[in-house]
Every structure is written in C-alpha cells, then in structure tokens.
Motif scaffolding. Structure first.
Motif, PDB file in Angstrom:
ATOM      1  N   GLY A 238       0.793  -1.215   0.000  1.00  0.00           N
ATOM      2  CA  GLY A 238       0.000   0.000   0.000  1.00  0.00           C
ATOM      3  C   GLY A 238       0.830   1.272   0.000  1.00  0.00           C
ATOM      4  N   ALA A 239       2.133   1.171  -0.150  1.00  0.00           N
ATOM      5  CA  ALA A 239       3.000   2.343  -0.168  1.00  0.00           C
ATOM      6  C   ALA A 239       3.056   2.928  -1.579  1.00  0.00           C
ATOM      7  N   ASP A 240       3.481   4.180  -1.671  1.00  0.00           N
ATOM      8  CA  ASP A 240       3.640   4.825  -2.974  1.00  0.00           C
ATOM      9  C   ASP A 240       4.718   4.102  -3.766  1.00  0.00           C
ATOM     10  N   LEU A 241       4.393   3.729  -4.973  1.00  0.00           N
ATOM     11  CA  LEU A 241       5.270   2.943  -5.836  1.00  0.00           C
ATOM     12  C   LEU A 241       6.632   3.597  -6.047  1.00  0.00           C
ATOM     13  N   TYR A 242       6.647   4.903  -6.150  1.00  0.00           N
ATOM     14  CA  TYR A 242       7.872   5.615  -6.491  1.00  0.00           C
ATOM     15  C   TYR A 242       8.668   6.051  -5.265  1.00  0.00           C
TER      16      TYR A 242
ATOM     17  N   HIS B  71      15.252   2.957  -6.943  1.00  0.00           N
ATOM     18  CA  HIS B  71      13.830   3.292  -6.980  1.00  0.00           C
ATOM     19  C   HIS B  71      13.166   2.628  -8.183  1.00  0.00           C
ATOM     20  N   TYR B  72      11.861   2.482  -8.115  1.00  0.00           N
ATOM     21  CA  TYR B  72      11.068   1.942  -9.226  1.00  0.00           C
ATOM     22  C   TYR B  72      10.888   3.044 -10.256  1.00  0.00           C
ATOM     23  N   ASN B  73      11.206   2.787 -11.520  1.00  0.00           N
ATOM     24  CA  ASN B  73      11.146   3.815 -12.558  1.00  0.00           C
ATOM     25  C   ASN B  73      10.313   3.416 -13.767  1.00  0.00           C
TER      26      ASN B  73
END
Length: 64
Positions: free
Chosen positions: A4-8, A17-19
């Motif tokens: 449930g956390a922000d993807l970025y 980080h997710y890009n």
C-alpha cells in the motif's frame, strides 16, 4: 503494491527506486520479491519467482 505504499517512494535493498509504468508493477506482483520488512504471506518463494522470470526470458528469446 501489496504493502500500500507509494510505488515511487519505495527503494529496494540496493537503494534503487522503481522507474517504470505502474501497469508493469501490477502485472509483476505475483513474481515480485517484496521489500525488506514487508509480510511475505501469499508470495512465491524467491527461487520460484527467479525460475519463472528466467523461463519467460528464455522463451521470449527463442521466439523473438
């Protein structure tokens, strides 16, 4: 995605980080290795996920 956390905002164990587009993250949830400290209930073991990704890559390379 499941946490449930922000993807970025999430970083993986190496600090990366997710890009990529959110759809890719949604489609990869069954094979994803959760971040450290996140509950692993319902997730595939890492070895099974890695084997599935490897199989996908090999099949893709053979038919490309």
């Amino acid at each position: 995605m499941r946490a449930g956390a922000d993807l970025y905002d999430i970083t993986e164990d190496n600090g990366w980080h997710y890009n990529y587009p959110p759809l890719l993250a949604i489609l990869a949830v069954p094979l994803a290795d959760p971040p450290a400290g996140v509950e692993r209930t319902g997730m595939l073991p890492w070895a099974v996920s890695a084997a599935a990704w490897l199989e996908w890559i090999v099949l893709y390379a053979l038919y490309a």
